[in-house]
Design a protein around this motif. Sequence first.
Motif, PDB file in Angstrom:
ATOM      1  N   LEU A   1      -4.330  -3.187  -1.411  1.00  0.00           N
ATOM      2  CA  LEU A   1      -4.391  -3.849  -0.106  1.00  0.00           C
ATOM      3  C   LEU A   1      -4.718  -5.327  -0.265  1.00  0.00           C
ATOM      4  O   LEU A   1      -4.098  -6.190   0.382  1.00  0.00           O
ATOM      5  CB  LEU A   1      -5.439  -3.160   0.758  1.00  0.00           C
ATOM      6  N   ALA A   2      -5.680  -5.649  -1.136  1.00  0.00           N
ATOM      7  CA  ALA A   2      -6.044  -7.049  -1.353  1.00  0.00           C
ATOM      8  C   ALA A   2      -4.918  -7.817  -2.030  1.00  0.00           C
ATOM      9  O   ALA A   2      -4.672  -8.988  -1.710  1.00  0.00           O
ATOM     10  CB  ALA A   2      -7.317  -7.120  -2.200  1.00  0.00           C
TER      11      ALA A   2
ATOM     12  N   LEU B   1      -9.135   4.402  -1.070  1.00  0.00           N
ATOM     13  CA  LEU B   1      -9.590   4.509   0.311  1.00  0.00           C
ATOM     14  C   LEU B   1      -9.232   5.858   0.907  1.00  0.00           C
ATOM     15  O   LEU B   1     -10.073   6.524   1.506  1.00  0.00           O
ATOM     16  CB  LEU B   1      -8.978   3.371   1.141  1.00  0.00           C
TER      17      LEU B   1
ATOM     18  N   VAL C   1       0.807  -1.215   0.000  1.00  0.00           N
ATOM     19  CA  VAL C   1       0.000   0.000   0.000  1.00  0.00           C
ATOM     20  C   VAL C   1       0.842   1.267   0.000  1.00  0.00           C
ATOM     21  O   VAL C   1       0.339   2.344  -0.338  1.00  0.00           O
ATOM     22  CB  VAL C   1      -0.956   0.024   1.216  1.00  0.00           C
TER      23      VAL C   1
ATOM     24  N   ILE D   1     -11.706  -4.195  -7.397  1.00  0.00           N
ATOM     25  CA  ILE D   1     -11.775  -5.315  -6.466  1.00  0.00           C
ATOM     26  C   ILE D   1     -13.166  -5.958  -6.496  1.00  0.00           C
ATOM     27  O   ILE D   1     -14.189  -5.280  -6.599  1.00  0.00           O
ATOM     28  CB  ILE D   1     -11.427  -4.841  -5.038  1.00  0.00           C
TER      29      ILE D   1
ATOM     30  N   THR E   1     -10.496   1.699  -6.547  1.00  0.00           N
ATOM     31  CA  THR E   1     -11.187   1.979  -5.286  1.00  0.00           C
ATOM     32  C   THR E   1     -10.208   2.630  -4.328  1.00  0.00           C
ATOM     33  O   THR E   1      -9.465   1.954  -3.601  1.00  0.00           O
ATOM     34  CB  THR E   1     -11.760   0.691  -4.679  1.00  0.00           C
TER      35      THR E   1
ATOM     36  N   THR F   1      -5.330   2.212  -2.274  1.00  0.00           N
ATOM     37  CA  THR F   1      -6.521   1.591  -2.859  1.00  0.00           C
ATOM     38  C   THR F   1      -6.797   0.235  -2.221  1.00  0.00           C
ATOM     39  O   THR F   1      -5.903  -0.424  -1.679  1.00  0.00           O
ATOM     40  CB  THR F   1      -6.343   1.412  -4.371  1.00  0.00           C
ATOM     41  N   ALA F   2      -8.057  -0.174  -2.308  1.00  0.00           N
ATOM     42  CA  ALA F   2      -8.449  -1.488  -1.786  1.00  0.00           C
ATOM     43  C   ALA F   2      -7.847  -2.608  -2.617  1.00  0.00           C
ATOM     44  O   ALA F   2      -7.558  -3.693  -2.094  1.00  0.00           O
ATOM     45  CB  ALA F   2      -9.979  -1.594  -1.770  1.00  0.00           C
ATOM     46  N   GLU F   3      -7.639  -2.364  -3.906  1.00  0.00           N
ATOM     47  CA  GLU F   3      -7.041  -3.390  -4.769  1.00  0.00           C
ATOM     48  C   GLU F   3      -5.598  -3.687  -4.360  1.00  0.00           C
ATOM     49  O   GLU F   3      -5.192  -4.855  -4.294  1.00  0.00           O
ATOM     50  CB  GLU F   3      -7.093  -2.943  -6.229  1.00  0.00           C
TER      51      GLU F   3
END
Length: 374
Positions: free
Chosen positions: A107-108, A81, A69, A321, A79, A103-105
């Motif tokens: 992080l995932a 955050l 991140v 995501i 996405t 972004t959430a992507e």
Amino acid sequence: MHTRTWLVWLAATTAIAILAPHPLYHLLIMLAVSYVFVARRDDRPLARSFPLFARAGAVIWLSYIVFAVITVGGPRGATVLFNAPTYQLPVWLGGIVLGGPITAEALARGATRGLSLWTLLLIFGTFNALVDHHRLLRLVPRSLFHAGLAVTIAIAFAPGLVRSGQEIIAAQRARGHRFGSIRSWWALVGPLLAGSLERALQLAEALEARGYGRTLTKPSTGRMIGLLLGLSILATTLISWLWAGPTVLPIMAPLGGIGLALVWWSSHQLSRTVSRTTYRRERWHHHDTITCLTAVSAAIVIATLRLLEPTALVYYPFPQIIPPTFDLRIGATILALAVPAIPARTSALRRAHRIVADRRAARRAVQQQSAFAD
């Protein structure tokens, strides 16, 4: 279980974890191997190394999330955050940009990659805690006996070091010592270093007393040259395949086969110069057969699904995501890796049942004799 059974289980579980880079399937593999460890653990010192592998995997997983991140190494995702302050490192450090849109992507993606390494560490931690390293050493070819012994000692070094550290800390605290500053930890480092050197000297003396390193005859130069030539051919084949890709596979596959055959022949000839005796051989039971067949079948099923339906085994959160999907077929296949946890009918249990049956038969014979006498 048999040592070869554990090796087959390790290879199948590792192959499935690599072929299925999916967070849900990795979590299922982690549950399966943890259940195998809990069901099969014993009082050996190496069994205490499993929590060490689990904690190391957790640290790696968190570090992957953090680096995913805060660094820009690929697509960021859609996405967002929040936006973090940006900082660009100097050119001599690579010019990496830290911070920016989180972004959430990303992080995932970081969590998925970290979970993959955590899963592999748990698999090897379970294998390291449950397998008998002395029996594992006996499976090494006689020509590689010295290297196998070195690897076995290296594997057993970490849990032994942790156990010694715990004992020293407990002894120092019993004497009223408190660990706080950096200087206070010398009370642990000094005895730990001295104990490690003492164990190394004891091991060297024990190996020398048992004739370690002695051979029946002097290895011939031709066998050593054949072994080195075979290893060179295999290394050349691997480097060419990694450099040029699958296009050189028709040329490098026969060359790699020649190198592999040459290595096998040289190792077999060199094994004749090393003597080895076996006091007690391992017995192969029905549970070993069931475990090997189940593990190999699970790996074949996952490999087949990877060829036919590759998207079902891979989770990629970019560009936007989405929740990971779960296939019941793959989940049931992964659960088959927990077969070693099923309790087997041991020889002691069969012997106890046989003794009980013999006693019952003796009682019936006595009753029949007494009834006939009456």
